[in-house]
Design a protein around this motif. Structure first.
Motif, PDB file in Angstrom:
ATOM      1  N   PHE A   9      69.983 -40.333  -4.216  1.00  0.00           N
ATOM      2  CA  PHE A   9      70.678 -39.569  -3.174  1.00  0.00           C
ATOM      3  C   PHE A   9      71.939 -40.329  -2.753  1.00  0.00           C
ATOM      4  CE2 PHE A   9      66.181 -38.462  -3.038  1.00  0.00           C
ATOM      5  CZ  PHE A   9      66.228 -37.089  -3.083  1.00  0.00           C
ATOM      6  N   LYS A  10      72.855 -40.496  -3.690  1.00  0.00           N
ATOM      7  CA  LYS A  10      74.043 -41.335  -3.505  1.00  0.00           C
ATOM      8  C   LYS A  10      74.958 -40.859  -2.386  1.00  0.00           C
ATOM      9  CE  LYS A  10      74.129 -42.996  -8.182  1.00  0.00           C
ATOM     10  NZ  LYS A  10      74.812 -43.209  -9.407  1.00  0.00           N
ATOM     11  N   ASP A  11      75.005 -39.556  -2.152  1.00  0.00           N
ATOM     12  CA  ASP A  11      75.919 -39.036  -1.132  1.00  0.00           C
ATOM     13  C   ASP A  11      75.229 -38.839   0.217  1.00  0.00           C
ATOM     14  OD1 ASP A  11      74.380 -36.877  -1.954  1.00  0.00           O
ATOM     15  OD2 ASP A  11      76.046 -35.471  -2.040  1.00  0.00           O
ATOM     16  N   ALA A  41      75.854 -33.338   3.013  1.00  0.00           N
ATOM     17  CA  ALA A  41      76.127 -34.059   1.770  1.00  0.00           C
ATOM     18  C   ALA A  41      76.783 -33.101   0.782  1.00  0.00           C
ATOM     19  CB  ALA A  41      74.832 -34.632   1.203  1.00  0.00           C
ATOM     20  N   ALA A  42      77.763 -33.583   0.034  1.00  0.00           N
ATOM     21  CA  ALA A  42      78.522 -32.741  -0.899  1.00  0.00           C
ATOM     22  C   ALA A  42      77.615 -32.053  -1.911  1.00  0.00           C
ATOM     23  CB  ALA A  42      79.568 -33.581  -1.614  1.00  0.00           C
ATOM     24  N   THR A  43      76.629 -32.756  -2.425  1.00  0.00           N
ATOM     25  CA  THR A  43      75.700 -32.179  -3.404  1.00  0.00           C
ATOM     26  C   THR A  43      74.930 -31.013  -2.798  1.00  0.00           C
ATOM     27  OG1 THR A  43      75.470 -34.346  -4.448  1.00  0.00           O
ATOM     28  CG2 THR A  43      73.772 -32.708  -4.958  1.00  0.00           C
ATOM     29  N   GLU A  66      75.810 -29.170  -0.092  1.00  0.00           N
ATOM     30  CA  GLU A  66      76.728 -28.073   0.220  1.00  0.00           C
ATOM     31  C   GLU A  66      77.057 -27.262  -1.038  1.00  0.00           C
ATOM     32  OE1 GLU A  66      80.587 -27.252   3.009  1.00  0.00           O
ATOM     33  OE2 GLU A  66      80.332 -29.264   2.191  1.00  0.00           O
ATOM     34  N   LYS A  67      77.348 -27.947  -2.132  1.00  0.00           N
ATOM     35  CA  LYS A  67      77.650 -27.279  -3.404  1.00  0.00           C
ATOM     36  C   LYS A  67      76.443 -26.458  -3.868  1.00  0.00           C
ATOM     37  CE  LYS A  67      78.979 -28.344  -8.148  1.00  0.00           C
ATOM     38  NZ  LYS A  67      79.259 -29.419  -9.105  1.00  0.00           N
ATOM     39  N   TYR A  68      75.271 -27.011  -3.752  1.00  0.00           N
ATOM     40  CA  TYR A  68      74.030 -26.332  -4.157  1.00  0.00           C
ATOM     41  C   TYR A  68      73.791 -25.066  -3.332  1.00  0.00           C
ATOM     42  CZ  TYR A  68      68.971 -25.592  -4.571  1.00  0.00           C
ATOM     43  OH  TYR A  68      67.733 -25.040  -4.755  1.00  0.00           O
ATOM     44  N   LEU A  69      73.922 -25.167  -2.017  1.00  0.00           N
ATOM     45  CA  LEU A  69      73.700 -24.003  -1.149  1.00  0.00           C
ATOM     46  C   LEU A  69      74.740 -22.910  -1.403  1.00  0.00           C
ATOM     47  CD1 LEU A  69      72.695 -25.786   2.176  1.00  0.00           C
ATOM     48  CD2 LEU A  69      71.195 -24.521   0.616  1.00  0.00           C
ATOM     49  N   LYS A  70      75.971 -23.300  -1.654  1.00  0.00           N
ATOM     50  CA  LYS A  70      77.009 -22.314  -1.972  1.00  0.00           C
ATOM     51  C   LYS A  70      76.714 -21.625  -3.301  1.00  0.00           C
ATOM     52  CE  LYS A  70      80.833 -24.095   0.734  1.00  0.00           C
ATOM     53  NZ  LYS A  70      82.147 -24.743   0.743  1.00  0.00           N
ATOM     54  N   ALA A  71      76.290 -22.400  -4.299  1.00  0.00           N
ATOM     55  CA  ALA A  71      75.970 -21.825  -5.610  1.00  0.00           C
ATOM     56  C   ALA A  71      74.795 -20.847  -5.517  1.00  0.00           C
ATOM     57  CB  ALA A  71      75.645 -22.934  -6.604  1.00  0.00           C
ATOM     58  N   LYS A  72      73.863 -21.128  -4.633  1.00  0.00           N
ATOM     59  CA  LYS A  72      72.698 -20.258  -4.436  1.00  0.00           C
ATOM     60  C   LYS A  72      72.996 -19.118  -3.454  1.00  0.00           C
ATOM     61  CE  LYS A  72      69.499 -22.395  -6.873  1.00  0.00           C
ATOM     62  NZ  LYS A  72      68.677 -21.750  -7.876  1.00  0.00           N
ATOM     63  N   GLN A  73      74.210 -19.116  -2.892  1.00  0.00           N
ATOM     64  CA  GLN A  73      74.650 -18.104  -1.916  1.00  0.00           C
ATOM     65  C   GLN A  73      73.711 -18.031  -0.715  1.00  0.00           C
ATOM     66  OE1 GLN A  73      75.109 -14.548  -4.319  1.00  0.00           O
ATOM     67  NE2 GLN A  73      77.090 -15.249  -5.058  1.00  0.00           N
ATOM     68  N   ILE A  74      73.413 -19.211  -0.172  1.00  0.00           N
ATOM     69  CA  ILE A  74      72.527 -19.325   0.982  1.00  0.00           C
ATOM     70  C   ILE A  74      73.359 -19.564   2.232  1.00  0.00           C
ATOM     71  CG2 ILE A  74      70.691 -20.714   2.042  1.00  0.00           C
ATOM     72  CD1 ILE A  74      69.692 -19.068  -0.320  1.00  0.00           C
ATOM     73  N   TYR A 117      64.394 -26.288   9.281  1.00  0.00           N
ATOM     74  CA  TYR A 117      65.491 -27.246   9.395  1.00  0.00           C
ATOM     75  C   TYR A 117      65.272 -28.340   8.367  1.00  0.00           C
ATOM     76  CZ  TYR A 117      66.437 -25.103  13.940  1.00  0.00           C
ATOM     77  OH  TYR A 117      66.734 -24.220  14.935  1.00  0.00           O
ATOM     78  N   ILE A 118      66.356 -28.796   7.752  1.00  0.00           N
ATOM     79  CA  ILE A 118      66.273 -29.906   6.806  1.00  0.00           C
ATOM     80  C   ILE A 118      67.410 -30.885   7.076  1.00  0.00           C
ATOM     81  CG2 ILE A 118      65.140 -28.537   5.008  1.00  0.00           C
ATOM     82  CD1 ILE A 118      67.840 -28.426   3.577  1.00  0.00           C
ATOM     83  N   GLU A 119      67.202 -32.124   6.687  1.00  0.00           N
ATOM     84  CA  GLU A 119      68.253 -33.132   6.809  1.00  0.00           C
ATOM     85  C   GLU A 119      69.464 -32.686   6.004  1.00  0.00           C
ATOM     86  OE1 GLU A 119      68.697 -35.864   8.489  1.00  0.00           O
ATOM     87  OE2 GLU A 119      66.706 -36.439   9.170  1.00  0.00           O
ATOM     88  N   ALA A 120      70.638 -32.923   6.557  1.00  0.00           N
ATOM     89  CA  ALA A 120      71.877 -32.547   5.872  1.00  0.00           C
ATOM     90  C   ALA A 120      72.413 -33.686   5.013  1.00  0.00           C
ATOM     91  CB  ALA A 120      72.933 -32.125   6.891  1.00  0.00           C
ATOM     92  N   GLY A 121      71.835 -34.883   5.163  1.00  0.00           N
ATOM     93  CA  GLY A 121      72.288 -36.029   4.384  1.00  0.00           C
ATOM     94  C   GLY A 121      72.810 -37.174   5.229  1.00  0.00           C
ATOM     95  N   ASP A 122      72.854 -36.965   6.536  1.00  0.00           N
ATOM     96  CA  ASP A 122      73.221 -38.063   7.443  1.00  0.00           C
ATOM     97  C   ASP A 122      72.163 -38.099   8.552  1.00  0.00           C
ATOM     98  OD1 ASP A 122      73.839 -35.976   9.181  1.00  0.00           O
ATOM     99  OD2 ASP A 122      75.982 -36.370   9.221  1.00  0.00           O
ATOM    100  N   HIS A 123      72.402 -38.838   9.579  1.00  0.00           N
ATOM    101  CA  HIS A 123      71.423 -38.934  10.671  1.00  0.00           C
ATOM    102  C   HIS A 123      71.908 -38.220  11.931  1.00  0.00           C
ATOM    103  CE1 HIS A 123      68.735 -41.665   8.579  1.00  0.00           C
ATOM    104  NE2 HIS A 123      69.805 -42.339   8.176  1.00  0.00           N
TER     105      HIS A 123
END
Length: 174
Positions: free
Chosen positions: A92-94, A4-6, A8-16, A124-130
């Motif tokens: 969780f719109k995206d 999910a875009a949200t 991905e943006k969050y993980l990049k901002a946290k440098q994970i 492991y966590i859901e990425a936003g899809d199935h």
């Protein structure tokens, strides 16, 4: 869709750093762990609850566990209840319906995580899809959760059994 875009943006901002694990389409966190061939103790699911004032909290716990709502009510000194499906879709719109990433902060939601998740090497966590899971090394997961409320608020479900070791994906197979 992938991540999910949200998220991905969050993980990049946290440098994970993370890797993505693709699996056959599957709904339900327990079924996802089985299809993805990972131990259900390593898959962190996000369950959204709210209190009587409509304050949301994302509970992050191992897939094999169930929330002990009485314990959460004591922790928060509030009456916590599950959020309706239509509210989840709004928040969780995206994300695909039912594929909630266990990263509430990415969506501006408070988080409480179960300390049992510290006992695994990878989360492991859901990425936003199935069809995709995000794989985090324990130090990265710990970094994401470091300032979040944590406690023991879940217990293992007795009806789910652990996936036999021969079916669990190992590091060298990824």
């Amino acid at each position: 869709m992938g991540v999910a875009a949200t998220v991905e943006k969050y993980l990049k901002a946290k440098q994970i750093d993370f890797t993505l694990l693709e699996h056959d389409y599957c709904e339900g966190s327990y079924n996802t762990a089985r299809v993805a061939r990972i131990d259900d103790h390593c898959l962190a699911k996000g369950v959204l609850l709210r209190d009587e004032d409509f304050h949301y909290t994302l509970c992050v716990l191992p897939t094999r566990n169930k929330i002990l709502r009485h314990t959460l009510n004591q922790i928060f000194d509030r009456h916590m209840e599950l959020v309706e499906e239509e509210e989840l879709t709004e928040i969780f719109k995206d994300c695909a319906e039912g594929a909630i990433p266990a990263l509430g902060e990415a969506y501006g939601i408070d988080v409480i995580w179960d300390e049992e998740l510290m006992g695994v090497e990878e989360v492991y966590i859901e990425a936003g899809d199935h069809r995709h899971l995000i794989r985090l090394k324990q130090p990265d997961f710990a970094q994401l959760m470091q300032d979040k409320l944590h406690d023991h608020f879940s217990a293992e479900r007795t009806r789910h059994s652990t996936l036999p070791k021969k079916y669990i994906r190992h590091e060298y197979e990824l």
